[in-house]
Design a protein around this motif. Structure first.
Motif, PDB file in Angstrom:
ATOM      1  N   UNK A 128       0.828  -1.208   0.000  1.00  0.00           N
ATOM      2  CA  UNK A 128       0.000   0.000   0.000  1.00  0.00           C
ATOM      3  C   UNK A 128       0.860   1.255   0.000  1.00  0.00           C
ATOM      4  N   UNK A 129       2.044   1.161   0.555  1.00  0.00           N
ATOM      5  CA  UNK A 129       2.934   2.321   0.653  1.00  0.00           C
ATOM      6  C   UNK A 129       3.183   2.933  -0.717  1.00  0.00           C
ATOM      7  N   UNK A 130       3.478   2.101  -1.700  1.00  0.00           N
ATOM      8  CA  UNK A 130       3.761   2.591  -3.047  1.00  0.00           C
ATOM      9  C   UNK A 130       2.555   3.316  -3.640  1.00  0.00           C
ATOM     10  N   UNK A 131       1.358   2.768  -3.419  1.00  0.00           N
ATOM     11  CA  UNK A 131       0.153   3.349  -4.009  1.00  0.00           C
ATOM     12  C   UNK A 131      -0.167   4.704  -3.382  1.00  0.00           C
ATOM     13  N   UNK A 132      -0.089   4.789  -2.070  1.00  0.00           N
ATOM     14  CA  UNK A 132      -0.378   6.066  -1.408  1.00  0.00           C
ATOM     15  C   UNK A 132       0.668   7.123  -1.763  1.00  0.00           C
ATOM     16  N   UNK A 133       1.902   6.698  -1.997  1.00  0.00           N
ATOM     17  CA  UNK A 133       2.948   7.626  -2.422  1.00  0.00           C
ATOM     18  C   UNK A 133       2.689   8.140  -3.830  1.00  0.00           C
ATOM     19  N   UNK A 134       2.324   7.237  -4.744  1.00  0.00           N
ATOM     20  CA  UNK A 134       2.170   7.622  -6.146  1.00  0.00           C
ATOM     21  C   UNK A 134       0.868   8.386  -6.394  1.00  0.00           C
ATOM     22  N   UNK A 135      -0.158   8.093  -5.586  1.00  0.00           N
ATOM     23  CA  UNK A 135      -1.472   8.710  -5.761  1.00  0.00           C
ATOM     24  C   UNK A 135      -1.852   9.488  -4.497  1.00  0.00           C
ATOM     25  N   UNK A 136      -1.245  10.641  -4.271  1.00  0.00           N
ATOM     26  CA  UNK A 136      -1.527  11.367  -3.032  1.00  0.00           C
ATOM     27  C   UNK A 136      -2.977  11.833  -2.914  1.00  0.00           C
ATOM     28  N   UNK A 137      -3.705  11.912  -4.032  1.00  0.00           N
ATOM     29  CA  UNK A 137      -5.111  12.320  -3.986  1.00  0.00           C
ATOM     30  C   UNK A 137      -6.046  11.158  -3.634  1.00  0.00           C
ATOM     31  N   UNK A 138      -5.555   9.931  -3.683  1.00  0.00           N
ATOM     32  CA  UNK A 138      -6.404   8.753  -3.543  1.00  0.00           C
ATOM     33  C   UNK A 138      -6.848   8.541  -2.096  1.00  0.00           C
ATOM     34  N   UNK A 139      -8.130   8.197  -1.929  1.00  0.00           N
ATOM     35  CA  UNK A 139      -8.624   7.714  -0.643  1.00  0.00           C
ATOM     36  C   UNK A 139      -8.655   6.199  -0.709  1.00  0.00           C
ATOM     37  N   UNK A 140      -7.823   5.572   0.079  1.00  0.00           N
ATOM     38  CA  UNK A 140      -7.628   4.118   0.077  1.00  0.00           C
ATOM     39  C   UNK A 140      -8.074   3.594   1.428  1.00  0.00           C
ATOM     40  N   UNK A 141      -9.010   2.638   1.415  1.00  0.00           N
ATOM     41  CA  UNK A 141      -9.539   2.079   2.657  1.00  0.00           C
ATOM     42  C   UNK A 141      -9.204   0.594   2.724  1.00  0.00           C
ATOM     43  N   UNK A 142      -8.450   0.206   3.735  1.00  0.00           N
ATOM     44  CA  UNK A 142      -8.119  -1.206   3.932  1.00  0.00           C
ATOM     45  C   UNK A 142      -9.339  -1.965   4.447  1.00  0.00           C
ATOM     46  N   UNK A 143      -9.551  -3.141   3.895  1.00  0.00           N
ATOM     47  CA  UNK A 143     -10.633  -4.016   4.325  1.00  0.00           C
ATOM     48  C   UNK A 143     -10.081  -5.317   4.899  1.00  0.00           C
ATOM     49  N   UNK A 144     -10.880  -5.927   5.745  1.00  0.00           N
ATOM     50  CA  UNK A 144     -10.651  -7.300   6.207  1.00  0.00           C
ATOM     51  C   UNK A 144      -9.372  -7.464   7.014  1.00  0.00           C
ATOM     52  N   UNK A 145      -9.051  -6.459   7.842  1.00  0.00           N
ATOM     53  CA  UNK A 145      -8.132  -6.683   8.942  1.00  0.00           C
ATOM     54  C   UNK A 145      -6.701  -6.264   8.842  1.00  0.00           C
ATOM     55  N   UNK A 146      -6.076  -6.440   7.657  1.00  0.00           N
ATOM     56  CA  UNK A 146      -4.646  -6.139   7.474  1.00  0.00           C
ATOM     57  C   UNK A 146      -3.740  -7.007   8.341  1.00  0.00           C
ATOM     58  N   UNK A 147      -4.282  -8.040   8.954  1.00  0.00           N
ATOM     59  CA  UNK A 147      -3.463  -8.907   9.810  1.00  0.00           C
ATOM     60  C   UNK A 147      -2.553  -9.803   8.974  1.00  0.00           C
ATOM     61  N   UNK A 148      -1.361 -10.119   9.489  1.00  0.00           N
ATOM     62  CA  UNK A 148      -0.800  -9.798  10.812  1.00  0.00           C
ATOM     63  C   UNK A 148       0.016  -8.501  10.823  1.00  0.00           C
ATOM     64  N   UNK A 149      -0.289  -7.607   9.885  1.00  0.00           N
ATOM     65  CA  UNK A 149       0.505  -6.384   9.741  1.00  0.00           C
ATOM     66  C   UNK A 149      -0.281  -5.156  10.189  1.00  0.00           C
ATOM     67  N   UNK A 150      -1.143  -5.311  11.196  1.00  0.00           N
ATOM     68  CA  UNK A 150      -1.970  -4.184  11.606  1.00  0.00           C
ATOM     69  C   UNK A 150      -1.144  -3.039  12.196  1.00  0.00           C
ATOM     70  N   UNK A 151      -0.013  -3.334  12.836  1.00  0.00           N
ATOM     71  CA  UNK A 151       0.836  -2.256  13.342  1.00  0.00           C
ATOM     72  C   UNK A 151       1.478  -1.481  12.191  1.00  0.00           C
TER      73      UNK A 151
END
Length: 289
Positions: free
Chosen positions: A183-206
């Motif tokens: 997700x890091x790459x996408x948020x960097x390349x598309x600063x206007x984008x609203x990106x919402x994570x679904x379904x937990x992001x586990x085990x990388x929630x931190x």
């Protein structure tokens, strides 16, 4: 800190069943599943994870009304549903137009034709969001793969958020396409984008929290998680610097009942000021409701 009962909730993950077992909705996953239990016994792809999956009966003519009845019971004013449900059930627009807003899933392999399809849906149905299940695409497409770039560009052009599954997928399929660091790459390349994570992001929630601190447009929804299983890192973030980033989502009726969700929400230790944002405010802003 108990959950207030006077907030008109916005649920960002509801679906109307298409038949008793939703075979058509989940059929595409069969190309990825390999174990016999998933292929022969499961009615939904991650059935091993959920107990008491809601049963709306066998008559599709009653499905929409029964979903609305459950929403009313728990003061859910608006639900985000797949636009395919509205196409399949005209009564959603004819009778319940004030209760539902629409998202469309995306198929990045369709190229320009997919862009045309999504623009047409947006013009006709007033889409409020796009959605993507990376591990469930076939062949699998990662969050940051090249075919997704036109989709993210379109989301920015139309001013639509995109809800994307992140973390280990529930179905027994490979996880690599949903690693949270992508997700890091996408948020960097598309600063206007609203990106919402679904379904937990586990085990990388931190890591998800670190990225939400980093990028203004990145959010997290609680879809497919019973409230007693909300990750501690997410609760702590909502109670501190992330009150504007955490969005309520259920998983009704695909995997969780609203009765269970709202009974367990009573024990979630959100601060008083977090509840209005979590239950409605953040979703209203993201979906432009």
């Amino acid at each position: 800190m108990p959950m207030p009962r006077d907030i008109r909730v916005i649920d960002t993950h509801v679906n109307i069943p298409w038949d008793q077992h939703d075979a058509e909705r989940y059929g595409s996953l069969r190309a990825l599943q390999r174990d016999r239990e998933s292929l022969d016994a499961f009615h939904m792809p991650a059935q091993y994870m959920f107990r008491g999956i809601p049963d709306l009966g066998s008559d599709p003519a009653t499905f929409v009304a029964r979903v609305v009845e459950a929403m009313d019971k728990h003061n859910i004013g608006t639900a985000l549903i797949p636009v395919g449900d509205a196409i399949r059930y005209p009564e959603i627009r004819d009778r319940y137009a004030d209760r539902f807003v629409f998202q469309s899933s995306v198929n990045p392999y369709n190229g320009v034709e997919e862009i045309r399809r999504l623009k047409k849906l947006h013009a006709e149905y007033g889409l409020r969001a796009l959605s993507f299940f990376p591990a469930g695409s076939y062949p699998q497409v990662a969050i940051n793969d090249k075919p997704m770039y036109p989709i993210y560009t379109l989301a920015c052009e139309l001013g639509l958020p995109i809800f994307v599954n992140a973390g280990v997928p529930g179905p027994r399929i490979p996880l690599d396409t949903q690693r949270v660091e992508l997700i890091d790459e996408i948020c960097w390349f598309f600063p206007e984008l609203t990106f919402v994570m679904r379904h937990g992001a586990e085990p990388w929630e931190e890591l998800a929290v670190k990225l939400m601190l980093k990028y203004p447009g990145l959010h997290y929804s609680t879809s497919a998680f019973a409230p007693k299983h909300y990750p501690k890192a997410i609760i702590d973030f909502a109670n501190t610097r992330g009150s504007d980033k955490i969005i309520y989502a259920g998983y009704f009726p695909a995997g969780l009942s609203l009765d269970r969700i709202f009974a367990e929400l009573e024990s979630v230790p959100f601060k008083d000021e977090v509840w209005p944002k979590f239950l409605a405010g953040n979703a209203a802003r993201v979906l432009k409701i």
